[in-house]
Design an enzyme around this catalytic site. Structure first.
Site, mmCIF file in Angstrom:
data_model
loop_
_atom_site.group_PDB
_atom_site.id
_atom_site.type_symbol
_atom_site.label_atom_id
_atom_site.label_comp_id
_atom_site.label_asym_id
_atom_site.label_seq_id
_atom_site.Cartn_x
_atom_site.Cartn_y
_atom_site.Cartn_z
ATOM 1 N N ASP A 86 -2.318 2.951 5.269
ATOM 2 C CA ASP A 86 -1.605 1.932 4.494
ATOM 3 C C ASP A 86 -0.523 1.239 5.307
ATOM 4 O O ASP A 86 -0.040 0.168 4.929
ATOM 5 C CB ASP A 86 -0.987 2.544 3.235
ATOM 6 N N ASP A 155 0.389 12.184 7.855
ATOM 7 C CA ASP A 155 0.463 11.470 6.579
ATOM 8 C C ASP A 155 -0.884 11.641 5.896
ATOM 9 O O ASP A 155 -1.649 10.699 5.733
ATOM 10 C CB ASP A 155 0.781 9.988 6.846
#
Length: 283
Positions: A86, A155
């Site tokens: 993202d 992440d």
């Protein structure tokens, strides 16, 4: 007719958000990806039915997983981000002029392109000239890296399904080998509140403690995530997250944040008793 998205936290608990419209929905090779628009949280990224991020509170997660290690390590030049398609972690990293290269390993190319289109204020960071994106499995990628990175940020998605390999002892051992002699690894460590995620917290912490000489857990408040109480893991070969914090040096960099601040740094490592007891069970 009202439209609601419900993120299931347990069999008995859901977070429901009223949705204005569904902006995107498709099945990639790896997962179903949805982008929803809401009045309260802005745009919401969903993968396989699980809320990944919202425009309103994503800054908390991305700042806390990035700036805590950056305020401790005195000289980060090369960074590996596993996951992060993202662009939120990269957005925070590119604020540092001293960083010379960022490798992003995101298995799903469709996720990256969807984020570029629907949350460009976050994903535009991936266009930075210091960023290189690899669309491959993080576990496979890390096996071939040795003594290469100053910081690794995991992440990662939830520890189920396609991302499960990123939560094994083998994976953390490979991360250790990929770090330089004073390297730091940071990972998202789930929520300690609900039973299933508390178990995952224990499992991750145990495997990291078995691999790194310095391991600590810290926390942040994330309204859209299960229970709102979220943990991160800090693992290092050399630097202690509190003793080696250089608040003055970090402040002099002039980094703009909305959540992280050096005066907050010590406090986030002061864990509630129930969390300490949860982690002590595996040490």
């Amino acid at each position: 007719m009202e439209m609601w998205f419900s993120d299931e936290h347990t069999e008995d608990v859901k977070l429901s958000i009223r949705i204005n419209e569904q902006l995107f929905s498709a099945q990639s090779e790896f997962q179903r990806i949805d982008v929803l628009d809401s009045r309260e949280f802005g745009r919401i990224l969903v993968a396989d039915g699980d809320l990944m991020l919202t425009e309103k509170d994503e800054f908390i997660y991305h700042e806390m997983i990035t700036h805590v290690p950056m305020a401790v390590h005195p000289h980060v030049e090369d960074v590996l981000v596993i996951g992060g398609g993202d662009g939120g972690v990269v957005r925070e990293l590119i604020k540092y002029e001293d960083i010379r290269h960022i490798d992003v390993v995101e298995m799903d190319p469709l996720l990256v392109e969807v984020c570029r289109k629907y949350i460009p204020q976050i994903a535009c960071s991936l266009n930075d000239e210091r960023v290189e994106i690899f669309h491959e499995d993080g576990l496979r990628f890390i096996r071939s890296q040795t003594d290469k990175y100053d910081l690794i940020i995991i992440d990662s998605p939830n520890p189920f399904g396609p991302g499960e390999g990123l939560f094994t002892k083998e994976f953390y051992g490979n991360c250790y080998n990929a770090l330089r002699e004073d390297g730091i690894m940071v990972n998202q460590n789930e929520s300690p509140f609900y039973t299933e995620e508390a178990f995952q917290c224990q499992r991750m912490h145990k495997r990291i403690v078995e691999t790194f000489p310095i391991c600590r857990v810290y926390q942040a408040h994330l309204p859209s995530y299960p229970s709102g109480h979220w943990l991160f893991g800090f693992a290092s070969k050399k630097y202690h997250p509190l003793e080696d914090l250089n608040a003055v040096a970090w402040k002099l960099k002039g980094i703009r944040t909305r959540y992280y601040e050096p005066r907050l740094h010590a406090g986030v490592f002061a864990l509630p008793v129930y969390v300490e007891e949860l982690l002590e069970d595996v040490e």
